[in-house]
Scaffold this motif. Structure first.
Motif, PDB file in Angstrom:
ATOM      1  N   LEU A  90       0.827  -1.213   0.000  1.00  0.00           N
ATOM      2  CA  LEU A  90       0.000   0.000   0.000  1.00  0.00           C
ATOM      3  C   LEU A  90       0.856   1.256   0.000  1.00  0.00           C
ATOM      4  O   LEU A  90       0.502   2.259  -0.641  1.00  0.00           O
ATOM      5  N   ASP A  91       1.989   1.236   0.717  1.00  0.00           N
ATOM      6  CA  ASP A  91       2.888   2.401   0.699  1.00  0.00           C
ATOM      7  C   ASP A  91       3.379   2.685  -0.719  1.00  0.00           C
ATOM      8  O   ASP A  91       3.443   3.846  -1.148  1.00  0.00           O
ATOM      9  N   SER A  92       3.723   1.637  -1.454  1.00  0.00           N
ATOM     10  CA  SER A  92       4.208   1.834  -2.821  1.00  0.00           C
ATOM     11  C   SER A  92       3.099   2.322  -3.742  1.00  0.00           C
ATOM     12  O   SER A  92       3.337   3.119  -4.649  1.00  0.00           O
ATOM     13  N   LEU A  93       1.882   1.850  -3.520  1.00  0.00           N
ATOM     14  CA  LEU A  93       0.769   2.309  -4.349  1.00  0.00           C
ATOM     15  C   LEU A  93       0.516   3.799  -4.160  1.00  0.00           C
ATOM     16  O   LEU A  93       0.030   4.482  -5.077  1.00  0.00           O
ATOM     17  N   LEU A  94       0.828   4.313  -2.985  1.00  0.00           N
ATOM     18  CA  LEU A  94       0.683   5.758  -2.754  1.00  0.00           C
ATOM     19  C   LEU A  94       1.616   6.576  -3.641  1.00  0.00           C
ATOM     20  O   LEU A  94       1.336   7.744  -3.935  1.00  0.00           O
ATOM     21  N   HIS A  95       2.729   5.979  -4.052  1.00  0.00           N
ATOM     22  CA  HIS A  95       3.750   6.711  -4.791  1.00  0.00           C
ATOM     23  C   HIS A  95       3.802   6.338  -6.266  1.00  0.00           C
ATOM     24  O   HIS A  95       4.798   6.597  -6.935  1.00  0.00           O
ATOM     25  N   LEU A  96       2.738   5.722  -6.768  1.00  0.00           N
ATOM     26  CA  LEU A  96       2.703   5.423  -8.194  1.00  0.00           C
ATOM     27  C   LEU A  96       2.670   6.709  -9.006  1.00  0.00           C
ATOM     28  O   LEU A  96       1.922   7.650  -8.683  1.00  0.00           O
ATOM     29  N   ASP A  97       3.455   6.747 -10.059  1.00  0.00           N
ATOM     30  CA  ASP A  97       3.481   7.901 -10.965  1.00  0.00           C
ATOM     31  C   ASP A  97       2.515   7.619 -12.120  1.00  0.00           C
ATOM     32  O   ASP A  97       2.912   7.106 -13.173  1.00  0.00           O
ATOM     33  N   TYR A  98       1.253   7.925 -11.880  1.00  0.00           N
ATOM     34  CA  TYR A  98       0.231   7.708 -12.909  1.00  0.00           C
ATOM     35  C   TYR A  98      -0.937   8.642 -12.619  1.00  0.00           C
ATOM     36  O   TYR A  98      -1.352   8.769 -11.458  1.00  0.00           O
ATOM     37  N   PRO A  99      -1.474   9.300 -13.641  1.00  0.00           N
ATOM     38  CA  PRO A  99      -2.457  10.359 -13.373  1.00  0.00           C
ATOM     39  C   PRO A  99      -3.865   9.887 -13.057  1.00  0.00           C
ATOM     40  O   PRO A  99      -4.634  10.628 -12.433  1.00  0.00           O
ATOM     41  N   ASP A 100      -4.259   8.687 -13.481  1.00  0.00           N
ATOM     42  CA  ASP A 100      -5.660   8.298 -13.342  1.00  0.00           C
ATOM     43  C   ASP A 100      -5.758   6.821 -12.977  1.00  0.00           C
ATOM     44  O   ASP A 100      -5.799   5.951 -13.846  1.00  0.00           O
ATOM     45  N   PHE A 101      -5.798   6.549 -11.674  1.00  0.00           N
ATOM     46  CA  PHE A 101      -5.937   5.170 -11.236  1.00  0.00           C
ATOM     47  C   PHE A 101      -6.677   5.130  -9.900  1.00  0.00           C
ATOM     48  O   PHE A 101      -6.760   6.132  -9.176  1.00  0.00           O
ATOM     49  N   GLU A 102      -7.229   3.975  -9.589  1.00  0.00           N
ATOM     50  CA  GLU A 102      -7.865   3.723  -8.306  1.00  0.00           C
ATOM     51  C   GLU A 102      -7.294   2.431  -7.737  1.00  0.00           C
ATOM     52  O   GLU A 102      -6.774   1.589  -8.475  1.00  0.00           O
ATOM     53  N   VAL A 103      -7.378   2.276  -6.438  1.00  0.00           N
ATOM     54  CA  VAL A 103      -6.912   1.073  -5.758  1.00  0.00           C
ATOM     55  C   VAL A 103      -8.087   0.462  -4.999  1.00  0.00           C
ATOM     56  O   VAL A 103      -8.754   1.143  -4.213  1.00  0.00           O
ATOM     57  N   ILE A 104      -8.333  -0.815  -5.265  1.00  0.00           N
ATOM     58  CA  ILE A 104      -9.381  -1.568  -4.589  1.00  0.00           C
ATOM     59  C   ILE A 104      -8.725  -2.740  -3.882  1.00  0.00           C
ATOM     60  O   ILE A 104      -8.051  -3.561  -4.516  1.00  0.00           O
ATOM     61  N   VAL A 105      -8.894  -2.812  -2.569  1.00  0.00           N
ATOM     62  CA  VAL A 105      -8.347  -3.913  -1.779  1.00  0.00           C
ATOM     63  C   VAL A 105      -9.506  -4.814  -1.362  1.00  0.00           C
ATOM     64  O   VAL A 105     -10.466  -4.356  -0.735  1.00  0.00           O
ATOM     65  N   VAL A 106      -9.419  -6.085  -1.726  1.00  0.00           N
ATOM     66  CA  VAL A 106     -10.441  -7.061  -1.371  1.00  0.00           C
ATOM     67  C   VAL A 106      -9.873  -7.958  -0.280  1.00  0.00           C
ATOM     68  O   VAL A 106      -8.931  -8.720  -0.511  1.00  0.00           O
ATOM     69  N   SER A 107     -10.426  -7.846   0.923  1.00  0.00           N
ATOM     70  CA  SER A 107     -10.023  -8.695   2.040  1.00  0.00           C
ATOM     71  C   SER A 107     -10.921  -9.927   2.021  1.00  0.00           C
ATOM     72  O   SER A 107     -12.107  -9.850   2.355  1.00  0.00           O
TER      73      SER A 107
END
Length: 852
Positions: free
Chosen positions: A328-345
């Protein structure tokens, strides 16, 4: 002009350029090489091969103003050049020249002189902070390599590499190769460099994919690209350099050097005046290409004006609290203008959900239903055009999504994957697991098209996933990625691979966890075989349609020497290794089922204590086991791992070898536990008892209308596949049309003939039994052992081989009967659906199948 920079102290090791996955970094920041070649120049009276300091300062200042950050020299730079490079923020690729155009290996004294000369040159640089790396050679001529053979050249370059490292342990070392000797295997290099001159974009893009596959996980740098303005004009030069630079950065290269800075070029003792590759002319007047290169470098690695698709990143987790924070820390620093993150537990019972709630990502919690269901949940919630799946024990490179998007925008692929690398913080055992078999690897059918991409780093177009119905819920922990790739391809789509769309993937950190993981993979293979029986051979081993790439692949014991395509008289401009598939004999010990044979030989050897003739099995047992151990040891030695101490290197080799030995055992245990056995049964469970005794049989049928034989065969093939049978179709040189496996012992081949009549067709379908040579040899051997031991009154010894022989004999009859019954059913089933006319009287002396 004066040299403004005083000599500098050696830099601290953490300030120097380092390799970080597929890229380089300086002070922890990614460093994309945007370079220019400088020289060679006419030497002055003192032998200095560079311009005066005033000219160098003018050149470097102009370079810096145009976004150039690196300079490549072909000879050892003087201190003032390094100081000026530091002043203007330029890194220097230091060329270490030697007499590589000659037959240098003929004289041992010359070899030692080259090594000492190289060490002295490195020491003269005094760890200068402007140094990017050292090059230990540049395009050794193909004729020289062919003269000595690639092995000797590779060994010599390794000696040069070690010599440079002894003088500067923290310095990066590379060799500049070119297409004519691309077959040189140099895994010890810190990164790979190639000089490539291709003047069409599609050829450059394709060749970059090939070079990435040759270099593997190491960075790839193009150390010379360029275009001659004298013959083609300055406008064309600028146009070509623009797409060359943009293409190589888009394809994931760590950087490039444009050849060259100026048209002033001195080579082989005289000036070169019939080529003009420079960005400035001989008087240092800028050409049109300089501004073009500056703009391309400013946009690199990705153009900020590009329109990019929206991407949904789906992370599926079950009790992943130990590693998901890195993800999740790395996903915060993705260099991309238009994305979403969905975490399925997926029914996690640890702190996974609480950790996810600390991040600005969407969390979906569900009961524990398995990995495929979790992936489908993420798919249903996603809003992006592209769905990128990431495991909770993996974390992405900052430009991960950029490279995926580049592939989707430049190709028509339905899916794209990338490599998964080992984090630098991994311990010794996790590193051994990374270099052991059974890890997530990618399978490529060409340099750009994949048959399989691993689930820890895979993406697909959302519309394609919806079209095929998402992931199959039967796969709870593994196998879902293989299944989805096969289903996507079954619909006629292709899957691509981008070598720089990387993620860092944590490996198992204990032997118990590794064993459990491999058992789970064995179970997944059993599930896959039930759904895709045609992908597996009789023994239950999967045969991939392409080449496997990645770490941890067990190396077969091949006695054949590699073949290199040189062209007539070594004249081919692109020379590569011809890599045929491994022979069957070499491939057998790689299969988990090899352990079954080894176990049988071991058991017979033990029985030899009661009946001495069976001790003849002991050499076979020892040989079978020795092959496994040799393969494991060789594979561990070839792993590109360099420990800081000899002891650590020894432990790495020992542990990695052991993992190579136990992995097939764990995989085999998982397969056998869940039904993927060589003696597994497929086909109808109920069949006519007469099929047990038919070696060959002809079935006939009447059909109204007219259909071609191919149409009938396609329909029958579909019926057979619907019964989850392993079906093969005859090839261009075969005299049969369809073949069905009845198990390890027998199969049945069939051929169709169609007779045309006024009112319809008579179909004749001949089925012929085939017997496994391997099973036959085992049957005769075990039967002979049982009979001989019984004759010598060793009745207990004869019991086991006799029982096994009996099982094989039963397998011959029942396997043949099931296969023949399946073919007869498939022959009749489409008729029952498609035909309504009664069968006319047809004279025949063969069996007629009747359908109600």
């Amino acid at each position: 002009m004066r040299n403004r920079i005083m000599p500098v102290r050696p830099t601290a090791s953490n300030d120097r350029p380092r390799v970080n996955g597929k890229f380089l970094s300086v002070n922890g920041t990614r460093f994309y090489i945007k370079g220019i070649t400088y020289g060679t120049f006419q030497p002055d009276a003192g032998g200095n091969q560079f311009p005066l300091p005033s000219q160098v300062e003018f050149d470097f200042s102009l370079m810096a103003r145009h976004g150039i950050n690196a300079v490549r020299t072909y000879t050892l730079p003087p201190p003032y050049l390094l100081n000026l490079a530091l002043q203007y923020g330029l890194k220097v690729m230091v060329g270490l020249p030697w007499e590589q155009q000659t037959t240098f290996l003929d004289d041992a004294n010359r070899v030692q002189a080259i090594i000492h000369q190289m060490q002295d040159a490195v020491r003269a640089c005094f760890h200068h902070p402007a140094i990017l790396c050292y090059t230990i050679g540049n395009e050794i001529p193909a004729q020289i390599v062919r003269w000595y053979g690639p092995k000797r050249i590779e060994q010599f370059l390794h000696r040069l590499y070690e010599a440079v490292k002894s003088a500067d342990p923290d310095g990066l070392v590379t060799y500049v190769n070119y297409p004519t000797t691309e077959y040189l295997s140099l895994p010890f290099l810190d990164f790979d460099c190639f000089n490539v001159y291709l003047e069409t974009e599609d050829k450059l893009r394709a060749y970059l994919s090939r070079l990435h596959n040759l270099t593997g996980d190491r960075p790839l740098v193009l150390t010379e690209i360029g275009f001659d303005s004298q013959r083609n004009g300055e406008a064309k030069q600028a146009e070509v350099l623009d797409w060359q630079i943009r293409t190589l950065f888009g394809k994931g290269c760590a950087g490039t050097f444009v050849f060259g800075w100026t048209d002033e070029w001195w080579c082989d003792g005289h000036p070169i005046e019939d080529w003009d590759f420079g960005l400035v002319d001989r008087q240092r007047c800028p050409k049109r290409a300089l501004q073009t290169v500056a703009k391309a470098f400013a946009d690199a690695p990705f153009s900020p004006q590009a329109t990019l698709p929206r991407i949904s990143v789906v992370v599926c987790s079950y009790n992943g609290a130990a590693t998901i924070r890195d993800c999740l820390d790395s996903l915060l620093h993705l260099d991309y203008p238009d994305f979403e993150v969905i975490v399925v537990s997926d029914g996690s019972t640890d702190q996974t959900a609480d950790i996810v709630r600390q991040y600005p990502f969407r969390l979906i919690t569900t009961p524990n239903r398995g990995l495929s269901c979790a992936r489908n949940t993420g798919l249903a919630a996603a809003t992006g055009e592209i769905i990128a799946y990431l495991d909770d024990d993996a974390y992405p490179d900052p430009h991960w999504l950029r490279y995926l998007a580049y592939s989707y925008q430049t190709t028509g692929h339905a899916g794209v994957g990338g490599p998964n690398l080992l984090p630098e913080s991994a311990g010794l055992l996790a590193t051994c697991v990374f270099h052991a078999p059974g890890g997530p690897v990618h399978v490529l059918t060409t340099d750009e098209i994949a048959e399989h991409i691993p689930g820890c780093n895979m993406s697909f177009r959302r519309e394609v996933l919806l079209e095929i119905g998402g992931f199959d819920p039967v796969y709870l922990t593994a196998g879902d990625d293989v299944d989805i790739c096969w289903r996507v391809q079954q619909q006629g789509y292709t899957i691509g691979f981008h070598p720089s769309a990387t993620v860092w993937h944590h490996r198992r950190s204990s032997l118990k966890a590794y064993w459990k993981q491999q058992q789970g993979y064995g179970r997944a293979e059993a599930l896959l075989e039930r759904k895709w029986p045609g992908k597996y051979n009789t023994l239950g081993h999967l045969t991939w349609g392409g080449r496997l790439y990645g770490n941890g692949l067990t190396q077969p014991l091949e006695l054949r020497r590699r073949k290199i395509f040189h062209g007539i008289w070594g004249s081919a401009p692109f020379q590569s290794v011809y890599q045929p598939a491994s022979s069957l004999v070499a491939s057998l010990p790689l299969m988990p089922e090899w352990y079954l044979l080894t176990g049988l030989l071991g058991l017979l050897s033990v029985l030899g204590l009661a009946w001495s003739p069976l001790l003849w099995a002991l050499p076979g047992f020892v040989a079978a086991l020795a092959i496994v151990l040799m393969q494991a040891g060789i594979s561990a030695v070839k792993a590109p791992y360099r420990a800081s101490t000899t002891g650590q290197q020894g432990w790495f080799w020992l542990l990695t070898s052991w993992l190579h030995v136990i992995q097939p055992l764990a995989r085999l245990y998982g397969r056998l536990t869940y039904g993927l056995t060589p003696w597994r049964k497929r086909g109808p469970t109920h069949y006519r008892s007469a099929y047990l005794f038919y070696h060959s049989r002809v079935f006939t049928r009447w059909a109204t209308g007219r259909r071609s034989p191919a149409e009938w065969l396609v329909t029958m093939e579909q019926q057979l596949k619907a019964m989850n049978l392993r079906v093969r179709t005859g090839g261009e040189f075969d005299t049969w049309d369809l073949a069905v496996s009845g198990g390890f012992c027998a199969s049945v081949r069939a051929i169709l003939a169609v007779e045309q009549y006024g009112g319809g067709q008579v179909l004749r379908f001949r089925c012929s039994s085939r017997y496994s040579v391997t099973a036959g040899v085992l049957l005769l051997s075990l039967g002979a052992v049982s009979a001989l031991s019984a004759m010598n009154q060793a009745y207990l010894v004869s019991l086991l081989p006799g029982l096994l022989a009996g099982m094989l004999l039963v397998g011959f009859f029942t396997g043949r009967a099931r296969a023949m019954a399946a073919l007869a059913h498939a022959f009749g089933q489409p008729q029952a659906i498609l035909l309504s006319e009664p069968e006319p009287t047809v004279a025949s002396d063969v069996n007629t199948v009747s359908f109600g």
